[in-house]
Design an enzyme around this catalytic site. Structure first.
Site, mmCIF file in Angstrom:
data_model
loop_
_atom_site.group_PDB
_atom_site.id
_atom_site.type_symbol
_atom_site.label_atom_id
_atom_site.label_comp_id
_atom_site.label_asym_id
_atom_site.label_seq_id
_atom_site.Cartn_x
_atom_site.Cartn_y
_atom_site.Cartn_z
ATOM 1 N N ASP A 123 30.707 33.185 47.246
ATOM 2 C CA ASP A 123 30.622 32.091 46.436
ATOM 3 C C ASP A 123 31.839 31.188 47.946
ATOM 4 O O ASP A 123 31.180 31.082 48.301
ATOM 5 C CB ASP A 123 31.610 33.007 45.641
ATOM 6 N N LYS A 183 35.886 40.945 42.059
ATOM 7 C CA LYS A 183 35.252 39.662 42.601
ATOM 8 C C LYS A 183 35.763 40.595 43.989
ATOM 9 O O LYS A 183 37.366 40.942 44.114
ATOM 10 C CB LYS A 183 36.757 38.739 41.901
#
Ligand code: GLU
Length: 450
Positions: A165, A125
């Site tokens: 995201d 991430k």
């Protein structure tokens, strides 16, 4: 369960002030305790200690020049958490709240989520504490180019494949891809969520929201019920929320609420999705603008939210889809939802329910699907984008949607079967965590101490 306590104590010392990360680790460790106690191999192999430590963490300065000529500096991150199952895969989040704790909690969740898809993808991430809201396209472009000036050397189609995201959509992916291409001279499938014009996959945009609804439908079908006729609360109004609402309508349910960072919208007759898409996807505006077309709707600004939670969960509904952000649903919100007869909670966002809210959902035996299972359709469809890029193909909407539906069905079956195996058929948190953990742990053991 001393190992949970000890792991958290160690993490607090080695990685201080990362409360969201501890929360995500604690949840996973608690639910996998039945297999840790019975399988000494995991302990001998130090699987937990190895899993909670990212393989690599990159933090970097992102300097850029705003439209007034001022120099701005943000902090960029890429946490390459676990590559036992494949190249690191996971999104980039651009939001002012981003810090090491948020990126690590998201990266940790991503490991198990990606494992649950059954596809060959590891967990990672990244992001930055940059706020694209209110910035011009040129400012966003300069930020994305500066971000990629560092990130490009760490990513690649078989090593690490970032995606979107919160705050990172097709526009940002486009600017980052352009800069990657300029720096490397390569037209690689190095980012997913790309535009359909140049390497993106059909259904990727819709996949997380659609998948969250497919998962909810499976939970209800397993109880002899369906989404048909259900009234639903969907928090957020980004990619996940919009396409969850679209799929809800397609399956005969009615979303009556959605929200953004400024407030909550309630429309008794059902949310006008075309209008929300126009406000959010085209105008990049605020939901309050919805009232211009629908004065009968109710808008509650965040300043009027209850002190112990969020306005959206105080409306009566059959099902709730938290699709905004972490810890957006408190214990008091969960109590209200249950008191009002809500029977389904399906998490489109990552870790949206506080730990005590999760406990209440599990105790009450409602259909509760945790984010890492429910929202895995997004990353799964990213992997389908990678597969199309690698084979130089592009599949039809129907082909990709079929695969997404099959993947969501498999995730549901794996999760519920694992929950049943451990004698807690209603605990899909346990089911998802154990199923994901086992796959990653066994791959790690087979690959040796690396
Ligand atoms: N950010 C999404 C997630 O939380 C998608 C990641 C991806 O497509 O790689 O799973």
């Amino acid at each position: 369960m001393a190992y949970i306590h000890n792991t958290i104590v160690d993490l607090k010392q080695s990685s201080p002030a990362q409360s969201e990360f501890y929360q995500a680790v604690e949840e996973v460790l608690e639910s996998i305790s039945p297999i840790l106690d019975s399988n000494l191999n995991y302990q001998q192999q130090a699987i937990i200690q190895r899993m909670v430590e990212p393989e690599r963490q990159i933090m970097f300065r992102v300097p850029w020049v705003d439209d007034s000529g001022n120099i701005q500096v943000n902090k960029g991150y890429r946490v390459e958490f676990n590559s036992a199952l494949g190249p690191y895969k996971g999104g980039l989040r651009f939001h002012p709240s981003v810090n090491a704790s948020i990126i690590k909690f998201l990266g940790f969740e991503q490991i198990f989520k990606n494992a649950l898809t059954g596809l060959p993808i590891g967990g990672g991430k990244g992001g930055a504490n940059f706020n694209p809201k209110g910035r011009s396209d040129n400012e966003v472009m300069r930020f994305c180019q500066s971000f990629m000036n560092e990130l490009y050397r760490h990513i690649g189609p078989t090593t690490d494949v970032p995606a979107g995201d919160i705050g990172v959509g097709a526009r940002e992916i486009g600017y980052m891809f352009g800069q990657y291409k300029r720096l490397t001279g390569r037209y690689d499938g190095v980012l997913t969520g790309k535009s359909l014009l140049w390497g993106g996959s059909l259904v990727r945009k819709e996949a997380t929201g659609y998948g969250a609804v497919y998962f909810a439908d499976h939970m209800l079908n397993a109880r002899g019920e369906s989404l048909q006729g259900q009234r639903c609360l969907v928090s957020g109004s980004g990619n996940v929320a919009i396409y969850a609402m679209e799929k809800l309508y397609q399956l005969g349910a009615t979303p009556i609420c959605c929200s953004d960072s400024s407030g909550t919208l309630y429309h008794q007759e059902g949310i006008d999705l075309k209008l929300v898409k126009q406000i959010k996807e085209q105008q990049r505006g605020s939901l309050i603008e919805y009232l211009n077309n629908h004065p009968d709707a109710v808008y509650t600004p965040t300043s009027d939210y209850p002190a112990d939670g969020h306005a959206i969960w105080r409306y009566q509904a059959d099902a709730a889809f938290p699709c905004a952000t972490q810890n957006e649903l408190t214990e008091a919100d969960a109590e209200t939802l249950l008191d009002n007869g809500c029977k389904t909670v399906s998490e489109g966002a990552n870790m949206p329910s506080a730990q005590k809210a999760v406990d209440l959902f599990i105790q009450s035996s409602i259909a509760y699907g945790p984010g890492k299972a429910v929202n895995a359709g997004g990353v799964a469809t990213s992997q389908l984008e990678m597969a199309q890029n690698a084979s130089m193909q592009s599949w039809s909407f129907e082909q990709v949607d079929q695969k997404l539906q099959q993947i969501m069905k498999n995730i549901f079956i794996t999760t519920i079967d694992t929950a049943r195996e451990f004698g807690q058929p209603n605990n899909l948190v346990l089911g998802a965590n154990i199923a994901g953990f086992r796959r990653v742990a066994h791959a790690m053991i087979e690959q040796g101490v690396v």
